[in-house]
Motif scaffolding. Structure first.
Motif, short mmCIF file in Angstrom:
data_model
loop_
_atom_site.label_atom_id
_atom_site.label_comp_id
_atom_site.label_asym_id
_atom_site.label_seq_id
_atom_site.Cartn_x
_atom_site.Cartn_y
_atom_site.Cartn_z
N SER A 35 0.83 -1.22 0.00
CA SER A 35 0.00 0.00 0.00
C SER A 35 0.86 1.27 0.00
O SER A 35 0.45 2.30 -0.52
CB SER A 35 -0.97 0.01 1.18
N LYS A 36 2.05 1.19 0.56
CA LYS A 36 2.97 2.34 0.59
C LYS A 36 3.94 2.32 -0.59
O LYS A 36 4.88 3.12 -0.64
CB LYS A 36 3.77 2.35 1.91
N GLU A 37 3.73 1.39 -1.51
CA GLU A 37 4.54 1.26 -2.73
C GLU A 37 6.02 0.98 -2.46
O GLU A 37 6.89 1.33 -3.24
CB GLU A 37 4.37 2.48 -3.63
N ASN A 68 15.48 0.92 -0.09
CA ASN A 68 16.13 2.08 0.52
C ASN A 68 15.65 2.26 1.96
O ASN A 68 14.87 1.45 2.46
CB ASN A 68 15.87 3.34 -0.32
N GLU A 69 16.11 3.32 2.58
CA GLU A 69 15.79 3.55 3.99
C GLU A 69 14.29 3.81 4.19
O GLU A 69 13.74 3.49 5.23
CB GLU A 69 16.62 4.70 4.55
N GLN A 70 13.63 4.37 3.17
CA GLN A 70 12.18 4.58 3.29
C GLN A 70 11.47 3.23 3.45
O GLN A 70 10.54 3.10 4.24
CB GLN A 70 11.64 5.31 2.07
N GLY A 71 11.93 2.22 2.71
CA GLY A 71 11.35 0.88 2.84
C GLY A 71 11.55 0.33 4.24
O GLY A 71 10.64 -0.28 4.81
N PHE A 72 12.71 0.56 4.80
CA PHE A 72 13.01 0.14 6.17
C PHE A 72 12.06 0.83 7.16
O PHE A 72 11.48 0.19 8.04
CB PHE A 72 14.47 0.47 6.50
#
Length: 110
Positions: A35-37, A68-72
């Motif tokens: 949902s957050k892509e 990337n860090e956003q995924g983390f």
């Protein structure tokens, strides 16, 4: 000095790898990441292709380690959405990263 270029969040994921693959139910976490892509629907299918819960979690972790860090950060948010995993999210986020850890992972990633 190039050792320090290895992202700290990847070290934190690696150091908690076993706990994540053995302790979590991945479904809601994967749904949140899609949902957050952070993950695609195809990624979700690849994760689901695992034969056991641990294999599915391993597939998830392998994908997260390539993000990337956003995924983390979204992974931590997904963990915190379920009160059962809030402590695990805190543990991952507060995992100490030493120069030895980053050096070891840096060597492994070459």
């Amino acid at each position: 000095l190039s050792v320090w270029n290895f992202p700290l969040y990847k070290v934190r994921l690696q150091k908690n790898y076993l706990k994540v693959i053995t302790d979590i139910q991945h479904e809601n976490i994967v749904d949140h990441l899609i949902s957050k892509e952070v993950l695609s629907v195809d990624d979700g299918k690849k994760i689901e292709s695992g034969k056991t819960p641990q294999e599915k979690n391993r597939n998830l972790m392998d994908m997260l380690l390539r993000k990337n860090e956003q995924g983390f950060n979204e992974f931590l948010k997904a963990l915190r959405k379920d009160s059962i995993y809030a402590d695990l999210a805190d543990q991952i986020e507060k995992t100490e990263v030493t120069s030895t850890d980053t050096a070891t992972l840096h060597k492994c990633s070459k």
